[in-house]
Scaffold this motif. Structure first.
Motif, PDB file in Angstrom:
ATOM      1  N   MET A   1       0.840  -1.182   0.000  1.00  0.00           N
ATOM      2  CA  MET A   1       0.000   0.000   0.000  1.00  0.00           C
ATOM      3  C   MET A   1       0.882   1.240   0.000  1.00  0.00           C
ATOM      4  SD  MET A   1      -2.724   1.325   2.884  1.00  0.00           S
ATOM      5  CE  MET A   1      -1.465   1.887   4.037  1.00  0.00           C
ATOM      6  N   ARG A   2       0.491   2.225  -0.789  1.00  0.00           N
ATOM      7  CA  ARG A   2       1.201   3.501  -0.784  1.00  0.00           C
ATOM      8  C   ARG A   2       0.272   4.586  -0.252  1.00  0.00           C
ATOM      9  NH1 ARG A   2       6.126   3.147  -3.278  1.00  0.00           N
ATOM     10  NH2 ARG A   2       6.395   1.434  -4.756  1.00  0.00           N
ATOM     11  N   THR A   3       0.823   5.437   0.579  1.00  0.00           N
ATOM     12  CA  THR A   3       0.055   6.530   1.140  1.00  0.00           C
ATOM     13  C   THR A   3       1.000   7.715   1.309  1.00  0.00           C
ATOM     14  OG1 THR A   3      -1.456   7.155   2.936  1.00  0.00           O
ATOM     15  CG2 THR A   3       0.433   5.775   3.536  1.00  0.00           C
ATOM     16  N   GLU A   4       0.573   8.715   2.051  1.00  0.00           N
ATOM     17  CA  GLU A   4       1.445   9.864   2.282  1.00  0.00           C
ATOM     18  C   GLU A   4       1.085  10.516   3.605  1.00  0.00           C
ATOM     19  OE1 GLU A   4      -0.872  13.448  -0.051  1.00  0.00           O
ATOM     20  OE2 GLU A   4       0.482  12.163  -1.225  1.00  0.00           O
ATOM     21  N   VAL A   5       2.029  11.274   4.131  1.00  0.00           N
ATOM     22  CA  VAL A   5       1.812  12.088   5.330  1.00  0.00           C
ATOM     23  C   VAL A   5       2.319  13.490   5.019  1.00  0.00           C
ATOM     24  CG1 VAL A   5       2.010  10.135   6.924  1.00  0.00           C
ATOM     25  CG2 VAL A   5       4.063  11.458   6.328  1.00  0.00           C
ATOM     26  N   ARG A   6       1.983  14.424   5.894  1.00  0.00           N
ATOM     27  CA  ARG A   6       2.496  15.778   5.765  1.00  0.00           C
ATOM     28  C   ARG A   6       3.648  15.962   6.734  1.00  0.00           C
ATOM     29  NH1 ARG A   6       0.712  18.979   1.351  1.00  0.00           N
ATOM     30  NH2 ARG A   6      -1.294  18.106   0.738  1.00  0.00           N
ATOM     31  N   GLY A   7       4.812  16.267   6.198  1.00  0.00           N
ATOM     32  CA  GLY A   7       5.983  16.480   7.030  1.00  0.00           C
ATOM     33  C   GLY A   7       6.166  17.946   7.349  1.00  0.00           C
ATOM     34  N   ALA A   8       7.384  18.345   7.628  1.00  0.00           N
ATOM     35  CA  ALA A   8       7.696  19.735   7.968  1.00  0.00           C
ATOM     36  C   ALA A   8       7.261  20.663   6.835  1.00  0.00           C
ATOM     37  CB  ALA A   8       9.191  19.885   8.233  1.00  0.00           C
ATOM     38  N   ASP A   9       6.725  21.825   7.213  1.00  0.00           N
ATOM     39  CA  ASP A   9       6.288  22.839   6.251  1.00  0.00           C
ATOM     40  C   ASP A   9       5.235  22.321   5.278  1.00  0.00           C
ATOM     41  OD1 ASP A   9       8.217  24.608   7.359  1.00  0.00           O
ATOM     42  OD2 ASP A   9       9.765  23.742   6.072  1.00  0.00           O
ATOM     43  N   GLY A  10       4.520  21.268   5.674  1.00  0.00           N
ATOM     44  CA  GLY A  10       3.454  20.748   4.835  1.00  0.00           C
ATOM     45  C   GLY A  10       3.911  19.913   3.655  1.00  0.00           C
ATOM     46  N   VAL A  11       5.192  19.602   3.582  1.00  0.00           N
ATOM     47  CA  VAL A  11       5.713  18.800   2.475  1.00  0.00           C
ATOM     48  C   VAL A  11       5.110  17.399   2.526  1.00  0.00           C
ATOM     49  CG1 VAL A  11       7.800  17.715   1.538  1.00  0.00           C
ATOM     50  CG2 VAL A  11       7.859  20.098   2.274  1.00  0.00           C
ATOM     51  N   TYR A  78      16.574  21.704   2.619  1.00  0.00           N
ATOM     52  CA  TYR A  78      17.256  20.463   2.976  1.00  0.00           C
ATOM     53  C   TYR A  78      18.366  20.659   4.014  1.00  0.00           C
ATOM     54  CZ  TYR A  78      14.833  19.312  -1.308  1.00  0.00           C
ATOM     55  OH  TYR A  78      13.853  19.161  -2.266  1.00  0.00           O
ATOM     56  N   GLY A  79      18.538  21.884   4.502  1.00  0.00           N
ATOM     57  CA  GLY A  79      19.697  22.172   5.337  1.00  0.00           C
ATOM     58  C   GLY A  79      19.435  22.241   6.826  1.00  0.00           C
ATOM     59  N   ASP A  80      18.212  21.980   7.264  1.00  0.00           N
ATOM     60  CA  ASP A  80      17.844  22.129   8.664  1.00  0.00           C
ATOM     61  C   ASP A  80      17.528  20.760   9.257  1.00  0.00           C
ATOM     62  OD1 ASP A  80      16.761  22.721  11.136  1.00  0.00           O
ATOM     63  OD2 ASP A  80      15.366  24.250  10.389  1.00  0.00           O
ATOM     64  N   SER A  81      18.227  20.387  10.308  1.00  0.00           N
ATOM     65  CA  SER A  81      17.977  19.093  10.949  1.00  0.00           C
ATOM     66  C   SER A  81      16.516  18.940  11.351  1.00  0.00           C
ATOM     67  CB  SER A  81      18.867  18.936  12.188  1.00  0.00           C
ATOM     68  OG  SER A  81      20.216  18.764  11.828  1.00  0.00           O
ATOM     69  N   ARG A  82      15.871  20.036  11.731  1.00  0.00           N
ATOM     70  CA  ARG A  82      14.486  19.934  12.209  1.00  0.00           C
ATOM     71  C   ARG A  82      13.533  19.453  11.125  1.00  0.00           C
ATOM     72  NH1 ARG A  82      11.289  21.041  16.340  1.00  0.00           N
ATOM     73  NH2 ARG A  82      13.032  21.811  17.586  1.00  0.00           N
ATOM     74  N   VAL A  83      13.736  19.869   9.878  1.00  0.00           N
ATOM     75  CA  VAL A  83      12.791  19.425   8.853  1.00  0.00           C
ATOM     76  C   VAL A  83      12.897  17.917   8.643  1.00  0.00           C
ATOM     77  CG1 VAL A  83      12.783  21.671   7.711  1.00  0.00           C
ATOM     78  CG2 VAL A  83      14.287  19.874   6.835  1.00  0.00           C
ATOM     79  N   TRP A  84      14.110  17.390   8.677  1.00  0.00           N
ATOM     80  CA  TRP A  84      14.279  15.942   8.552  1.00  0.00           C
ATOM     81  C   TRP A  84      13.661  15.232   9.758  1.00  0.00           C
ATOM     82  CZ3 TRP A  84      15.572  14.558   3.897  1.00  0.00           C
ATOM     83  CH2 TRP A  84      16.379  15.383   3.123  1.00  0.00           C
ATOM     84  N   ALA A  85      13.888  15.779  10.934  1.00  0.00           N
ATOM     85  CA  ALA A  85      13.335  15.185  12.148  1.00  0.00           C
ATOM     86  C   ALA A  85      11.808  15.175  12.113  1.00  0.00           C
ATOM     87  CB  ALA A  85      13.827  15.960  13.371  1.00  0.00           C
ATOM     88  N   ASP A  86      11.217  16.280  11.674  1.00  0.00           N
ATOM     89  CA  ASP A  86       9.760  16.366  11.664  1.00  0.00           C
ATOM     90  C   ASP A  86       9.142  15.535  10.547  1.00  0.00           C
ATOM     91  OD1 ASP A  86       9.949  17.991  13.850  1.00  0.00           O
ATOM     92  OD2 ASP A  86       9.479  19.855  12.794  1.00  0.00           O
ATOM     93  N   ASP A  87       9.842  15.395   9.424  1.00  0.00           N
ATOM     94  CA  ASP A  87       9.358  14.480   8.386  1.00  0.00           C
ATOM     95  C   ASP A  87       9.278  13.056   8.933  1.00  0.00           C
ATOM     96  OD1 ASP A  87       9.294  16.581   6.596  1.00  0.00           O
ATOM     97  OD2 ASP A  87      11.033  15.914   5.424  1.00  0.00           O
ATOM     98  N   LEU A  88      10.342  12.616   9.596  1.00  0.00           N
ATOM     99  CA  LEU A  88      10.348  11.265  10.154  1.00  0.00           C
ATOM    100  C   LEU A  88       9.320  11.131  11.271  1.00  0.00           C
ATOM    101  CD1 LEU A  88      11.387   8.410  10.370  1.00  0.00           C
ATOM    102  CD2 LEU A  88      13.397   9.253  11.620  1.00  0.00           C
ATOM    103  N   ALA A  89       9.142  12.168  12.062  1.00  0.00           N
ATOM    104  CA  ALA A  89       8.143  12.127  13.130  1.00  0.00           C
ATOM    105  C   ALA A  89       6.751  11.882  12.559  1.00  0.00           C
ATOM    106  CB  ALA A  89       8.176  13.418  13.935  1.00  0.00           C
ATOM    107  N   ALA A  90       6.431  12.504  11.428  1.00  0.00           N
ATOM    108  CA  ALA A  90       5.127  12.304  10.804  1.00  0.00           C
ATOM    109  C   ALA A  90       4.956  10.866  10.332  1.00  0.00           C
ATOM    110  CB  ALA A  90       4.957  13.273   9.633  1.00  0.00           C
ATOM    111  N   VAL A  91       6.024  10.278   9.813  1.00  0.00           N
ATOM    112  CA  VAL A  91       5.967   8.879   9.375  1.00  0.00           C
ATOM    113  C   VAL A  91       5.798   7.956  10.573  1.00  0.00           C
ATOM    114  CG1 VAL A  91       7.239   7.033   8.210  1.00  0.00           C
ATOM    115  CG2 VAL A  91       7.301   9.364   7.299  1.00  0.00           C
ATOM    116  N   LEU A  92       6.497   8.231  11.662  1.00  0.00           N
ATOM    117  CA  LEU A  92       6.375   7.412  12.864  1.00  0.00           C
ATOM    118  C   LEU A  92       4.960   7.484  13.430  1.00  0.00           C
ATOM    119  CD1 LEU A  92       9.771   8.259  14.572  1.00  0.00           C
ATOM    120  CD2 LEU A  92       9.053   5.988  13.798  1.00  0.00           C
ATOM    121  N   GLU A  93       4.337   8.637  13.345  1.00  0.00           N
ATOM    122  CA  GLU A  93       2.960   8.758  13.827  1.00  0.00           C
ATOM    123  C   GLU A  93       2.025   7.872  13.003  1.00  0.00           C
ATOM    124  OE1 GLU A  93      -0.455  12.170  14.710  1.00  0.00           O
ATOM    125  OE2 GLU A  93       1.511  12.750  13.916  1.00  0.00           O
ATOM    126  N   LEU A  94       2.218   7.857  11.687  1.00  0.00           N
ATOM    127  CA  LEU A  94       1.426   6.977  10.833  1.00  0.00           C
ATOM    128  C   LEU A  94       1.708   5.516  11.137  1.00  0.00           C
ATOM    129  CD1 LEU A  94      -0.303   6.432   8.177  1.00  0.00           C
ATOM    130  CD2 LEU A  94       1.921   6.335   7.017  1.00  0.00           C
TER     131      LEU A  94
END
Length: 279
Positions: A1-11, A78-94
């Motif tokens: 199954m493929r789906t999506e989540v919203r990461g940092a800045d709504g990406v 792509y240069g801020d650790s927080r955006v990567w962290a928050d992208d992964l956080a959204a995936v972990l929530e899913l």
């Protein structure tokens, strides 16, 4: 199954989900896979389709921002650790927490970014596979091997005539045998501003690694020519109680070059990590 989540800045972050889900009262253990530079969730195909994993675990693989089916924001995203962290956080929530998270190559830095920002909340364990945890000159957790050194900076070029030979050299060095060449077109499908953007930061992680308090496994091919094994030794030396699995005769793709060994190690590690969570 493929789906999506919203990461940092709504990406929008593309996500692939396989394996079992378990019952609401007893959900299956979760493994989240984070791929490397200029790859996608499909890099984990051998794990996502392996019954040793799929019949016992919920398997979740993300496309990093700018990669695969995820949104492709501009060069400054792509240069801020927080955006990567928050992208992964959204995936972990899913995915459902806690999860064992597996970071390969640049994915190891993304996992470390998550810990940098969010701590080990929602993590049952961490697997670093052929991974970096730091980036920049003289950062011991980011030491690269000759295949990567010989490909940069040309592999980041927007000129395909410049980038393709460099990427072909890199892919030829990914594995000890043949197979790495199959990644050439996948890498070049990632826009040049993304390929370059991932390298436009300097990150030190010694304190972050030293604070990791969940079970951690470091897996690395002894003949990895993309990420030097000293980067893995550095990680293992910083994380209290980290386990190591060095694979002789293996390059940068331990999950593909030694599928059975990698998947069996991952399954055993995940079961053990969940036993600790449920104590």
């Amino acid at each position: 199954m493929r789906t999506e989540v919203r990461g940092a800045d709504g990406v929008r972050i593309g996500v692939r989900v396989e394996g079992v889900h378990g019952e609401p009262a007893s959900p299956a253990p979760v493994i989240v896979f984070v791929h490397g530079w200029a790859q996608s969730a499909d890099a984990w195909e051998l794990q996502l389709s392996d019954p040793r994993l799929a019949e016992h675990f919920r398997l979740v693989a993300m496309d990093l921002r700018g990669h695969g089916r995820s949104d492709v924001p501009g060069a400054d995203a792509y240069g801020d650790s927080r955006v990567w962290a928050d992208d992964l956080a959204a995936v972990l929530e899913l995915a459902g927490a806690p999860a064992v998270v597996v970071g390969w190559s640049y994915g190891g830095l993304v996992v470390t970014d998550y810990v940098r920002v969010h701590g080990t909340a929602n993590l049952a364990g961490i697997v670093y596979a052929g991974a970096i945890t730091e980036l920049g000159r003289d950062q011991p957790g980011g030491v690269v091997g000759p295949a990567m050194r010989n490909a940069l900076p040309d592999a980041l070029s927007a000129d395909d005539e410049v980038a393709r030979p460099a990427v072909r050299r890199l892919c030829g060095g990914m594995t000890v045998g043949s197979g790495g060449e199959a990644f050439v077109d996948d890498i070049l499908a990632v826009p040049a501003h993304v390929r370059a953007g991932l390298f436009r930061r300097t990150v030190s992680s010694a304190g972050v690694l030293g604070g990791i308090d969940v079970p951690t496994l470091v897996v690395h091919g002894e003949r990895d020519a993309v990420v030097d094994i000293t980067a893995a030794e550095y990680v293992a030396g910083k994380i209290p109680g980290a386990r190591t699995r060095w694979l002789p005769g293996v390059g940068h793709l331990p999950f593909a070059e030694e599928v059975r060994t990698f998947d069996e190690e991952l399954a055993a590690f995940t079961r053990d990590a969940y036993r600790k969570v449920n104590r």
